[in-house]
Structures are given as structure tokens and as C-alpha cells.
Design a protein around this motif. Structure first.
Motif, short mmCIF file in Angstrom:
data_model
loop_
_atom_site.label_atom_id
_atom_site.label_comp_id
_atom_site.label_asym_id
_atom_site.label_seq_id
_atom_site.Cartn_x
_atom_site.Cartn_y
_atom_site.Cartn_z
N GLY A 215 -25.18 -6.50 -0.73
CA GLY A 215 -23.86 -6.68 -1.33
C GLY A 215 -23.86 -6.13 -2.74
O GLY A 215 -24.79 -5.45 -3.18
N SER A 216 -22.82 -6.46 -3.48
CA SER A 216 -22.68 -5.91 -4.83
C SER A 216 -23.61 -6.55 -5.85
O SER A 216 -23.91 -5.94 -6.88
N THR A 221 -17.20 -5.08 -8.71
CA THR A 221 -16.36 -5.56 -7.63
C THR A 221 -15.38 -4.47 -7.18
O THR A 221 -15.22 -3.46 -7.86
N ASP A 226 -19.20 -5.84 -0.91
CA ASP A 226 -19.26 -7.25 -0.52
C ASP A 226 -18.65 -7.51 0.85
O ASP A 226 -18.55 -8.66 1.28
N GLU A 227 -18.27 -6.47 1.57
CA GLU A 227 -17.82 -6.67 2.94
C GLU A 227 -18.99 -7.16 3.78
O GLU A 227 -20.10 -6.63 3.69
N ALA A 287 -28.04 -2.42 -5.70
CA ALA A 287 -27.24 -3.03 -4.64
C ALA A 287 -27.21 -2.11 -3.43
O ALA A 287 -27.18 -0.88 -3.56
N ARG A 289 -25.21 -1.62 0.43
CA ARG A 289 -24.05 -1.98 1.22
C ARG A 289 -24.43 -2.07 2.71
O ARG A 289 -25.27 -1.30 3.19
#
Length: 296
Positions: A215-216, A221, A226-227, A287, A289
């Protein structure tokens, strides 16, 4: 007759100019080899003489091409290691003073141990009005094991999965690099979660002290990082997207640079080593994803 004598210096200068090689001239190179890559010659377009229209037979020099056409460099890549390597080479096209006018990236897919491969890099169209390019130099060389190099466009590795990294995006110290996965095989491919990463330094040794967050991680943001992770099944020809995000903030301590990232799509998958050159500063965080379908 005095007028003709006055033109002799001009004619002599132009003859010397054209003697340097028209339409192009190969230039001797003395720059040292950089990580196995050596520029062996540089070819520059020469001014071409045309008859004058002043009735005196004076030779005028036509302007050099403004788009950079004709500028090239021959190079060779020698692998002094013990395994086949893939080379990614960044060439800088510069002025006589060293100002970089353009650069071009070349990839040599597989060079066997002890072998030498030769190639030619050419300058693409340059910016109108830019200074004249007179030199070519090797700016940066990255190497990865040939078995772990990203496949060329149109090629599918034995795994049936092609993984590549894009050139990324940078704004206000925030860096984002996309990881792209394509199912180029003949079977469905299942993904569930995040790619597995190994951060490697210039010597391909694991980098210590960097925390990889899913995530982040609060880095930024609104980026989609953060999905939540969701199971995906990619049919042949379908793709998925992940990404890396970091800030290059530098405060106290030593800045960390990570030239290589070894990526596995899932646990147990064949690794692919990409070269995003992460300038992590002193943040100590990267980070990642989750795999997701690219937006349409």
C-alpha cells in the motif's frame, strides 16, 4: 586578379572543411571503456559545399542538418564476467563543451561470457535551435543476468509472463514507477496480492535498511496504492499493473540508491530484474501496489 587572391583563404578553409569527410566523418575516440562498453567511433555530418551564385565560383557551406540526422556512434560491449548478461546503455549526445543535447537508451539482450557484441546508436531528431552535437559518451550502464532480463517487446519468455518497468513519474520529490505484467502465454495466470521484491545494489547485493510496505504506507494518498488486493485471473493476452512509490527526501544519514529490483509476480515465479534506479534518499521506505487490472 587581386579579388581572386583575396578569395584564396576562404577557398582553402572550405577545402579543409570538406576534407574532414563528406558526407560524414569517423572520429577517433579516446574515452575509456565504461563497465564493458566502449565507443569505437563517432560519425558526424560534414558541411557540404555548393557552388556560389555570385559569379566568382566561391564554394559555400550548406547548413548542417537541424534534426540530428547522420549523427551516430559505433560501440562494442564486452562481457568479462562468468554468466551471460543483458546490457542497458544510456548514451549522451553532447556539445563540444559537454552540454547534453539528447540521450538514447540501447539494450543488448544477451552477451555471453568472454564475448564482444558490436552495435550502432543514432541520434534521433534534436530540438530545433539547439547547439550542435559533436560528441557521444556512455552515460550509464546497467547489467542483469540475461535469464532475468525483461523480455523484448513481442517476445514471450518460457514462463509465459512478461514483466517490465516503465520510466516512471516524478513530481515534488515523489517518485512512482509502474510495473507491468502481461500474460503472453497460452494458459490463464492467477495473481493474488503484491509482487515480491528484492532490492539490489550496484554489485547485485541485497540492500539493507529499506522497509517495503504494502500500500501507500503514508507516503502519498490518492495514488491508488491503497486499493485492496484482489484475486485476479489473467487470460492469455491480458495484463495487470503494480507499482513502486517513494520519496527521495534526504536528511541526516546516508542516501540510499537502489539501481536494481528483482521482481517475482507470485511466490515461486521466475524472477525478472528491472532497473528503475530508486533514489530513496534517507527515507528508508518503498511502497508497493497490489496487482490490479489497468484502467481503461
Amino acid at each position: 586578379m587581386p579579388k581572386t587572391n583575396a578569395l584564396l583563404p576562404v577557398l582553402t578553409a572550405l577545402l579543409l572543411l570538406t576534407a574532414c569527410g563528406a558526407p560524414g566523418s569517423g572520429t577517433g575516440v579516446t574515452a575509456p571503456r565504461v563497465d564493458g562498453v566502449l565507443i569505437t567511433s563517432v560519425t558526424l555530418p560534414s558541411a557540404m559545399p555548393t557552388p556560389g551564385s555570385d559569379g566568382l565560383g566561391v564554394v559555400h557551406a550548406d547548413p548542417l542538418p537541424a534534426d540530428g540526422s547522420g549523427i551516430s556512434a559505433a560501440y562494442e560491449v564486452t562481457n568479462n564476467g562468468t554468466e551471460a548478461l543483458a546490457y542497458t546503455i544510456l548514451f549522451d549526445f553532447t556539445t563540444e563543451a559537454g552540454e547534453v543535447m539528447a540521450n538514447t537508451r540501447e539494450t543488448v539482450r544477451s552477451v555471453a561470457p568472454g564475448a564482444t557484441v558490436r552495435g550502432t546508436v543514432r541520434l534521433k531528431a534534436s530540438t530545433p535551435g539547439s547547439s550542435r552535437v559533436t560528441r557521444v559518451k556512455v552515460s550509464r550502464v546497467t547489467t542483469v543476468p540475461a535469464a532475468e532480463a525483461p523480455s523484448a517487446s513481442g517476445e514471450c519468455p518460457p514462463s509465459g509472463i512478461r514483466i517490465t518497468a516503465d520510466d516512471g513519474d516524478a513530481a515534488m520529490g515523489l517518485r512512482v514507477v509502474g510495473l507491468h505484467l502481461e500474460n503472453c502465454g497460452k494458459r490463464d495466470y492467477a495473481l493474488d496480492g503484491y509482487p515480491l521484491l528484492e532490492l539490489l545494489d550496484q554489485k547485485k547485493v541485497a540492500v539493507q535498511g529499506v522497509h517495503i510496505v504494502e500500500g501507500s504506507g503514508g507516503i502519498s494518498t490518492g495514488t491508488g496504492f491503497d486499493e485492496p488486493a484482489r484475486p485476479l485471473v489473467l487470460k492469455p493476452g491480458e495484463s495487470a499493473l503494480s507499482g513502486l512509490m517513494w520519496r527521495n527526501t534526504t536528511e541526516s544519514g546516508d542516501a540510499v540508491n537502489v539501481p536494481y529490483v528483482r521482481v517475482r509476480a507470485v511466490q515461486g515465479a521466475d524472477p525478472v530484474t528491472v532497473t528503475p534506479h530508486l533514489d530513496l534518499g534517507t527515507t528508508g521506505r518503498l511502497a508497493v501496489r497490489a496487482w490490479t487490472r489497468p484502467s481503461k
